[in-house]
Design an enzyme around this catalytic site. Structure first.
Site, PDB file in Angstrom:
ATOM      1  N   PRO A  33       0.810  -1.233   0.000  1.00  0.00           N
ATOM      2  CA  PRO A  33       0.000   0.000   0.000  1.00  0.00           C
ATOM      3  C   PRO A  33       0.834   1.270   0.000  1.00  0.00           C
ATOM      4  O   PRO A  33       1.899   1.329   0.609  1.00  0.00           O
ATOM      5  CB  PRO A  33      -0.826  -0.105   1.279  1.00  0.00           C
ATOM      6  CG  PRO A  33      -0.060  -1.044   2.166  1.00  0.00           C
ATOM      7  CD  PRO A  33       0.606  -2.006   1.241  1.00  0.00           C
ATOM      8  N   ASP A  34       0.331   2.265  -0.699  1.00  0.00           N
ATOM      9  CA  ASP A  34       0.967   3.590  -0.767  1.00  0.00           C
ATOM     10  C   ASP A  34       0.402   4.441   0.357  1.00  0.00           C
ATOM     11  O   ASP A  34      -0.804   4.613   0.479  1.00  0.00           O
ATOM     12  CB  ASP A  34       0.645   4.214  -2.133  1.00  0.00           C
ATOM     13  CG  ASP A  34       1.157   5.632  -2.275  1.00  0.00           C
ATOM     14  OD1 ASP A  34       1.753   6.159  -1.315  1.00  0.00           O
ATOM     15  OD2 ASP A  34       0.958   6.215  -3.345  1.00  0.00           O
ATOM     16  N   PHE A  35       1.287   4.993   1.164  1.00  0.00           N
ATOM     17  CA  PHE A  35       0.861   5.813   2.297  1.00  0.00           C
ATOM     18  C   PHE A  35      -0.059   6.953   1.878  1.00  0.00           C
ATOM     19  O   PHE A  35      -1.009   7.274   2.563  1.00  0.00           O
ATOM     20  CB  PHE A  35       2.090   6.432   2.976  1.00  0.00           C
ATOM     21  CG  PHE A  35       2.772   5.510   3.925  1.00  0.00           C
ATOM     22  CD1 PHE A  35       3.296   5.993   5.103  1.00  0.00           C
ATOM     23  CD2 PHE A  35       2.886   4.171   3.655  1.00  0.00           C
ATOM     24  CE1 PHE A  35       3.933   5.145   5.999  1.00  0.00           C
ATOM     25  CE2 PHE A  35       3.519   3.318   4.527  1.00  0.00           C
ATOM     26  CZ  PHE A  35       4.045   3.801   5.713  1.00  0.00           C
ATOM     27  N   ARG A  36       0.250   7.614   0.781  1.00  0.00           N
ATOM     28  CA  ARG A  36      -0.403   8.885   0.490  1.00  0.00           C
ATOM     29  C   ARG A  36      -1.438   8.846  -0.632  1.00  0.00           C
ATOM     30  O   ARG A  36      -2.020   9.849  -0.959  1.00  0.00           O
ATOM     31  CB  ARG A  36       0.655   9.955   0.159  1.00  0.00           C
ATOM     32  CG  ARG A  36       1.391  10.388   1.405  1.00  0.00           C
ATOM     33  CD  ARG A  36       2.546  11.290   1.142  1.00  0.00           C
ATOM     34  NE  ARG A  36       3.143  11.688   2.401  1.00  0.00           N
ATOM     35  CZ  ARG A  36       3.911  10.891   3.132  1.00  0.00           C
ATOM     36  NH1 ARG A  36       4.196   9.686   2.716  1.00  0.00           N
ATOM     37  NH2 ARG A  36       4.396  11.315   4.283  1.00  0.00           N
ATOM     38  N   ASN A 104      11.369   3.600  -0.583  1.00  0.00           N
ATOM     39  CA  ASN A 104      10.666   2.418  -0.094  1.00  0.00           C
ATOM     40  C   ASN A 104      11.532   1.622   0.882  1.00  0.00           C
ATOM     41  O   ASN A 104      12.761   1.694   0.854  1.00  0.00           O
ATOM     42  CB  ASN A 104      10.231   1.545  -1.265  1.00  0.00           C
ATOM     43  CG  ASN A 104       9.272   2.282  -2.186  1.00  0.00           C
ATOM     44  OD1 ASN A 104       8.503   3.124  -1.737  1.00  0.00           O
ATOM     45  ND2 ASN A 104       9.334   1.994  -3.477  1.00  0.00           N
ATOM     46  N   ASP A 106      10.975  -1.868   1.512  1.00  0.00           N
ATOM     47  CA  ASP A 106      10.564  -3.264   1.364  1.00  0.00           C
ATOM     48  C   ASP A 106      11.644  -4.219   0.860  1.00  0.00           C
ATOM     49  O   ASP A 106      11.442  -5.429   0.850  1.00  0.00           O
ATOM     50  CB  ASP A 106       9.339  -3.353   0.450  1.00  0.00           C
ATOM     51  CG  ASP A 106       9.518  -2.539  -0.825  1.00  0.00           C
ATOM     52  OD1 ASP A 106      10.526  -2.733  -1.529  1.00  0.00           O
ATOM     53  OD2 ASP A 106       8.632  -1.699  -1.109  1.00  0.00           O
ATOM     54  N   HIS A 121      14.990   5.662   3.423  1.00  0.00           N
ATOM     55  CA  HIS A 121      14.183   5.491   4.623  1.00  0.00           C
ATOM     56  C   HIS A 121      14.435   4.158   5.318  1.00  0.00           C
ATOM     57  O   HIS A 121      13.647   3.742   6.161  1.00  0.00           O
ATOM     58  CB  HIS A 121      12.703   5.659   4.287  1.00  0.00           C
ATOM     59  CG  HIS A 121      12.374   7.019   3.779  1.00  0.00           C
ATOM     60  ND1 HIS A 121      11.334   7.271   2.896  1.00  0.00           N
ATOM     61  CD2 HIS A 121      12.957   8.225   4.004  1.00  0.00           C
ATOM     62  CE1 HIS A 121      11.300   8.574   2.609  1.00  0.00           C
ATOM     63  NE2 HIS A 121      12.272   9.161   3.272  1.00  0.00           N
TER      64      HIS A 121
END
Length: 240
Positions: A33-36, A104, A106, A121
Site C-alpha cells: 500500500p501507498d501511504f499517500r 521504499n 521493502d 528510509h
C-alpha cells in the site's frame, strides 16, 4: 503513451549513467500500500493516525501499539518484485544504470537483483537492538506478538526512518553524488511530496529528466519527458 515510451527508449539507448529515484508507486504494483494515495494507509481509520504511529516519539512511548500496527501494515512478506524492479536490475547488469535511490523500505529492488540500492528510509528487513546493536532479520519481528526483545534485554527496533528521525547522512551524500553524476535521471512512482528526499533531484545537472507517475507532480514542468502511467508497464516496455 507509445510515443513517450519510444522517446524513453531513445534516451535509455544513448545513456551511459542512469540513476533511478523511486517512491511508493514502484511498490504498489507489488501489492504494497501507498501511504499517500487516495486508498493508501493515510486514508484508513485507526485509533491513531499512521503518521503519529510511525513516529520516533510514538515508538518510544507506545512500543507495543507501534508493533501491532507495524506487523499488520508495514510487513508484506508475500510481496515480490514487479516489472519495474526487474527492468531496473537488468539495466544495472547491462552497465546502464548506476544507482537506485528509493524511498521504499521493502527490499524489493535487492530481491530483483539490484546491487547499488540507496535506501533513504531504511528497510524493514533490517532490525537492531537499541541497547547492544545486535542485528536481527525481519523474522524476529514477524514471529512475535509483543515487543521484540534482544537476548541482552534491549528493545529491537526496525532500521527504518520514523517521523522525527533524520535521514542517514552517508546514504544522503551518496545519493547526491549519484544524481549529480547522472546523464539521465528517471523519477518514478513518487508524488515528490516527501522532503528532504524530494529535494535530492535539485542536484541533477543533466538534460534528460524523466518523470513517470500515474498522477501529476510539482516537477512535471521541469522534466524533459513526463509519462503518466504505471511504472511497471512503462519500464517493462524498455528493451536492452
Amino acid at each position: 503513451m507509445t510515443a513517450e515510451i519510444k522517446k524513453l527508449q531513445e534516451i535509455v539507448d544513448q545513456a551511459k549513467n542512469i540513476v533511478f529515484f523511486g517512491g511508493a508507486g514502484v511498490s504498489t504494483e507489488s501489492g504494497i500500500p501507498d501511504f499517500r494515495s487516495v486508498d493508501g494507509l493515510y486514508n484508513q481509520n485507526y485509533e491513531y493516525p499512521p503518521e503519529t504511529i510511525l513516529s520516533h516519539e510514538f515508538f518510544m512511548d507506545n512500543t507495543e501499539e507501534f508493533y501491532r500496527f507495524y506487523r499488520n501494515k508495514m510487513l508484506c512478506p508475500e510481496a515480490r518484485p514487479n516489472k519495474a524492479h526487474i527492468k531496473l536490475a537488468e539495466l544495472e547488469a547491462a552497465g546502464k544504470l548506476k544507482a537506485v535511490i528509493t524511498q521504499n523500505i521493502d527490499g524489493l529492488h535487492q530481491m530483483a537483483g539490484s546491487k547499488n540500492v540507496l535506501e533513504l528510509h531504511g528497510s524493514v528487513l533490517r532490525n537492531y537492538c537499541m541497547k547492544c546493536h545486535q542485528y536481527y532479520d525481519v523474522k524476529i519481528i514477524a514471529g512475535t506478538e509483543t515487543v521484540p526483545k534482544c537476548s541482552c534485554g534491549g528493545t529491537i527496533k526496525p532500521d527504518v526512518v520514523l517521523y522525527g528521525e533524520g535521514l542517514d547522512s552517508d546514504v544522503m551524500n551518496r545519493s547526491v553524488s549519484a544524481i549529480a553524476k547522472a546523464d539521465v535521471l528517471i523519477i518514478g512512482g513518487t508524488s515528490l511530496a516527501v522532503y528532504p528526499a524530494a529535494g535530492l533531484i535539485n542536484y541533477y545537472r543533466g538534460n534528460h529528466l524523466v518523470l513517470i507517475n500515474k498522477s501529476s507532480t510539482p516537477m512535471d514542468d521541469m522534466s524533459n519527458l513526463t509519462i503518466n502511467g504505471k511504472i511497471g508497464e512503462v519500464l517493462g516496455a524498455i528493451k536492452l
